[in-house]
Enzyme design. Sequence first.
Site: not given
Ligand code: NAD
Ligand code: LMR
Length: 341
Positions: A9, A34, A99, A155, A184
């Site tokens: 979070a 978090d 991850n 998407d 994705h």
């Molecule tokens: P970020 O680094 O800004 O935030 C991630 C958070 O997770 C941090 O606050 C970190 O402390 C926390 N964290 C790490 N390990 C943890 C644990 N064991 N328990 C709880 N919290 C933990 O990253 P972000 O930009 O928020 O991205 C997060 C994830 O989402 C990435 O893997 C990214 O690739 C993914 N993402 C997915 C999509 C999608 O379409 N599904 C889109 C964008 C990003």
């Molecule tokens: C996205 O589609 O923006 C996310 O999956 C983050 C990335 O790694 O591109």
Amino acid sequence: MVKVTVAGAAGGIGQPLSLLLKLNTNVSELALFDIVNAKGVAADLSHINTPAKVTGYQPENKEDKTAITEALKGTDVVIIPAGVPRKPGMTRADLFNINASIIRDLVANIARTAPKAAILIISNPVNSTVPIAAQVLRKLGVFDPTKLFGVTTLDSVRAETFLGELTNTNPQKLKGKISVIGGHSGDTIVPLINYNSSVPVLNKSQYDEFVHRVQFGGDEVVKAKNGAGSATLSMAYAGYRFAEYLIDTLSGGPNNYKVPDSAYIYLPGIEGGKEFSAKYLGGIEFFSVPVVLNHGQTVSFINPFEQLRVSEDENKLIKVALNGLKGSIDQGVEFVNASKL
Ligand code: NAD
Ligand code: LMR
């Protein structure tokens, strides 16, 4: 009233997503977990004058399980954006090493503390992290495929935006007129224009540009952020859009979406999904399709081949997507099989 837990979070997605959830008046409790700064984010959001009670939980040390257990107690929905994002030059699959274990461990905690909660997984690589979650839940004897969702809404949001730009159409009028199916990442993402609805027609070069931007939109953001992460704000919006849909149905709200948003689900666990997978997907079990929700779970899905009109070009894209998905799914399942839970 609904309790929602966000794991991760305090991150780039977690914070704006939690803000949007705090504004949802169907949310009675918002638990923010978090490994850093969860309490700070919770204190900040708790001053907003909406009904949701906000609490923050962060562990004292690596062995401390109290924080996650408290955050999950009695929760209805868990949304997981925990984990690391990409840097330029990386693929989403490159995030697996870090991850995969984060998702495995968080989902094992959910299985033990809130086995009936709906789980929305945002962390990448989604094509593998959702199979990881499924396998953990299965091994711990609580897998309900109707309640596990890989969040692929970004998407769809991108597809609506880019098609809107190309055709000079208000993108908000395109919701439900494009479904994004598959997985994705890159060419596993397949946008389907719903030709049964009134959608402006694209010429060949516009169509190619549209498909490319939907498939590789994530790269645009990673490149522009230049090492500072990937999409966070658009993802928070998109993740919230799906979460809001689910929370609406948990709160007895109307479920009148004609073509609902897609999510990456385990098809054999949904009525008709096993047959669909065998007939159209060469047996691939995890796939994003438009999901019809009721009471916070998938009750059915839209079969694009029967309920939408799939063009020849789109069929070719689906074939490529299927090739790309199998390895990622197997990698996730094997990772859990080799893990001690
Ligand atoms: P970020 O680094 O800004 O935030 C991630 C958070 O997770 C941090 O606050 C970190 O402390 C926390 N964290 C790490 N390990 C943890 C644990 N064991 N328990 C709880 N919290 C933990 O990253 P972000 O930009 O928020 O991205 C997060 C994830 O989402 C990435 O893997 C990214 O690739 C993914 N993402 C997915 C999509 C999608 O379409 N599904 C889109 C964008 C990003
Ligand atoms: C996205 O589609 O923006 C996310 O999956 C983050 C990335 O790694 O591109």
